[in-house]
Every structure is written in C-alpha cells, then in structure tokens.
Design a protein around this motif. Structure first.
Motif, mmCIF file in Angstrom:
data_model
loop_
_atom_site.group_PDB
_atom_site.id
_atom_site.type_symbol
_atom_site.label_atom_id
_atom_site.label_comp_id
_atom_site.label_asym_id
_atom_site.label_seq_id
_atom_site.Cartn_x
_atom_site.Cartn_y
_atom_site.Cartn_z
ATOM 1 N N GLY A 21 0.794 -1.222 0.000
ATOM 2 C CA GLY A 21 0.000 0.000 0.000
ATOM 3 C C GLY A 21 0.829 1.276 0.000
ATOM 4 N N VAL A 22 2.103 1.186 0.374
ATOM 5 C CA VAL A 22 2.941 2.385 0.405
ATOM 6 C C VAL A 22 3.916 2.458 -0.766
ATOM 7 N N LEU A 23 3.873 1.471 -1.648
ATOM 8 C CA LEU A 23 4.754 1.521 -2.817
ATOM 9 C C LEU A 23 4.387 2.706 -3.688
ATOM 10 N N GLU A 24 5.407 3.341 -4.239
ATOM 11 C CA GLU A 24 5.154 4.471 -5.136
ATOM 12 C C GLU A 24 4.773 3.949 -6.512
ATOM 13 N N GLN A 25 4.218 4.825 -7.328
ATOM 14 C CA GLN A 25 3.793 4.460 -8.678
ATOM 15 C C GLN A 25 4.950 3.813 -9.438
ATOM 16 N N GLY A 26 4.747 2.598 -9.926
ATOM 17 C CA GLY A 26 5.756 1.905 -10.709
ATOM 18 C C GLY A 26 6.861 1.244 -9.903
ATOM 19 N N GLU A 27 6.826 1.374 -8.584
ATOM 20 C CA GLU A 27 7.865 0.786 -7.738
ATOM 21 C C GLU A 27 7.517 -0.664 -7.421
ATOM 22 N N SER A 28 8.478 -1.533 -7.573
ATOM 23 C CA SER A 28 8.254 -2.943 -7.236
ATOM 24 C C SER A 28 8.618 -3.190 -5.780
ATOM 25 N N LEU A 29 8.142 -4.308 -5.285
ATOM 26 C CA LEU A 29 8.469 -4.704 -3.923
ATOM 27 C C LEU A 29 9.976 -4.906 -3.787
ATOM 28 N N SER A 30 10.597 -5.498 -4.806
ATOM 29 C CA SER A 30 12.055 -5.696 -4.789
ATOM 30 C C SER A 30 12.795 -4.368 -4.726
ATOM 31 N N GLN A 31 12.343 -3.380 -5.482
ATOM 32 C CA GLN A 31 12.987 -2.064 -5.460
ATOM 33 C C GLN A 31 12.851 -1.432 -4.080
ATOM 34 N N PHE A 32 11.671 -1.566 -3.483
ATOM 35 C CA PHE A 32 11.446 -1.014 -2.155
ATOM 36 C C PHE A 32 12.388 -1.651 -1.134
ATOM 37 N N VAL A 33 12.490 -2.982 -1.164
ATOM 38 C CA VAL A 33 13.344 -3.692 -0.215
ATOM 39 C C VAL A 33 14.801 -3.297 -0.426
ATOM 40 N N GLU A 34 15.246 -3.238 -1.687
ATOM 41 C CA GLU A 34 16.632 -2.843 -1.953
ATOM 42 C C GLU A 34 16.903 -1.436 -1.430
ATOM 43 N N ASN A 35 15.988 -0.520 -1.664
ATOM 44 C CA ASN A 35 16.150 0.854 -1.190
ATOM 45 C C ASN A 35 16.212 0.896 0.338
ATOM 46 N N ALA A 36 15.368 0.116 0.990
ATOM 47 C CA ALA A 36 15.369 0.073 2.456
ATOM 48 C C ALA A 36 16.694 -0.469 2.977
ATOM 49 N N VAL A 37 17.208 -1.506 2.331
ATOM 50 C CA VAL A 37 18.478 -2.091 2.755
ATOM 51 C C VAL A 37 19.611 -1.095 2.542
ATOM 52 N N ARG A 38 19.633 -0.433 1.376
ATOM 53 C CA ARG A 38 20.682 0.561 1.096
ATOM 54 C C ARG A 38 20.638 1.705 2.112
ATOM 55 N N THR A 39 19.449 2.163 2.427
ATOM 56 C CA THR A 39 19.287 3.255 3.388
ATOM 57 C C THR A 39 19.795 2.835 4.765
ATOM 58 N N THR A 40 19.473 1.632 5.181
ATOM 59 C CA THR A 40 19.903 1.142 6.485
ATOM 60 C C THR A 40 21.413 0.962 6.533
ATOM 61 N N VAL A 41 21.998 0.440 5.463
ATOM 62 C CA VAL A 41 23.456 0.277 5.407
ATOM 63 C C VAL A 41 24.135 1.638 5.516
ATOM 64 N N ALA A 42 23.645 2.625 4.776
ATOM 65 C CA ALA A 42 24.235 3.972 4.822
ATOM 66 C C ALA A 42 24.106 4.572 6.217
ATOM 67 N N ARG A 43 22.946 4.399 6.851
ATOM 68 C CA ARG A 43 22.728 4.944 8.199
ATOM 69 C C ARG A 43 23.681 4.305 9.199
ATOM 70 N N ARG A 44 23.846 3.002 9.101
ATOM 71 C CA ARG A 44 24.746 2.321 10.042
ATOM 72 C C ARG A 44 26.201 2.719 9.817
ATOM 73 N N LYS A 45 26.589 2.922 8.568
ATOM 74 C CA LYS A 45 27.947 3.398 8.297
ATOM 75 C C LYS A 45 28.145 4.788 8.883
ATOM 76 N N ASN A 46 27.147 5.654 8.707
ATOM 77 C CA ASN A 46 27.226 7.012 9.266
ATOM 78 C C ASN A 46 27.304 6.972 10.787
ATOM 79 N N GLN A 47 26.513 6.112 11.410
ATOM 80 C CA GLN A 47 26.553 5.992 12.870
ATOM 81 C C GLN A 47 27.919 5.522 13.343
ATOM 82 N N ALA A 48 28.472 4.533 12.649
ATOM 83 C CA ALA A 48 29.783 4.010 13.037
ATOM 84 C C ALA A 48 30.855 5.086 12.891
ATOM 85 N N GLU A 49 30.806 5.859 11.808
ATOM 86 C CA GLU A 49 31.780 6.934 11.606
ATOM 87 C C GLU A 49 31.616 8.024 12.655
#
Length: 93
Positions: A21-49
């Motif tokens: 229900g929160v997917l954007e127009q044309g966004e697949s579930l796989s794209q959403f999951v990949e984006n969420a994972v990338r965002t979390t990885v970046a946040r954790r790297k920033n926290q560690a730094e």
C-alpha cells in the motif's frame, strides 16, 4: 559485475498488504526492499563513523589535558537555570 540476491524474508500477510500500500507508482516490492536495505546500510555506516570520530575526539581531549570537567559544566548550567527562574519569578511568571 554480476548481481546477487538478498535472502527472502517472510512477513505476515497483513504486513505485506500494508507494504504494498505504500509503494510508489511503478515501484516494485524488490525495489522497495533494496532501497530500504541501502538506506539502512548507509545509516549504520554514518553511525559508526560518528562514533569513531566522537571516541577519537574524547581520546584527544584526554591526551591533551583539555576539556571542562562535567561537574563544572553541570554547575554552570544549574546556575543559569536558577538565574532564569529568578528572573521569571521577578517578572511575575
């Protein structure tokens, strides 16, 4: 470079519906999951730094003998708070 897959994850059916229900127009579930994972990885790297830089700053302060003792900082803040409360009381607040 070949791509790799992430492990599948199991979720409750109601959560999957909520997610779809929160997917954007044309966004697949796989794209959403990949984006969420990338965002979390970046946040954790920033926290560690951030932590690494903070610890390095603390160590440098200790090594150089600088800084202000916590008790001094707290005492100054308490004095400012007391002065502000007195000013407020004098104004009838």
């Amino acid at each position: 470079m070949k791509t790799a897959t992430l492990p599948p994850i199991r979720v409750a059916p109601d959560f999957r519906l909520e997610l779809e229900g929160v997917l954007e127009q044309g966004e697949s579930l796989s794209q959403f999951v990949e984006n969420a994972v990338r965002t979390t990885v970046a946040r954790r790297k920033n926290q560690a730094e951030f932590m690494r830089r903070g610890i390095a700053a603390i160590e440098a302060t200790k090594r150089d003998g600088g800084g202000i003792p916590a008790e001094t900082v707290v005492a100054r803040l308490e004095a400012k708070l007391a002065a502000a409360r007195q000013t407020k009381a004098q104004r009838g607040g």
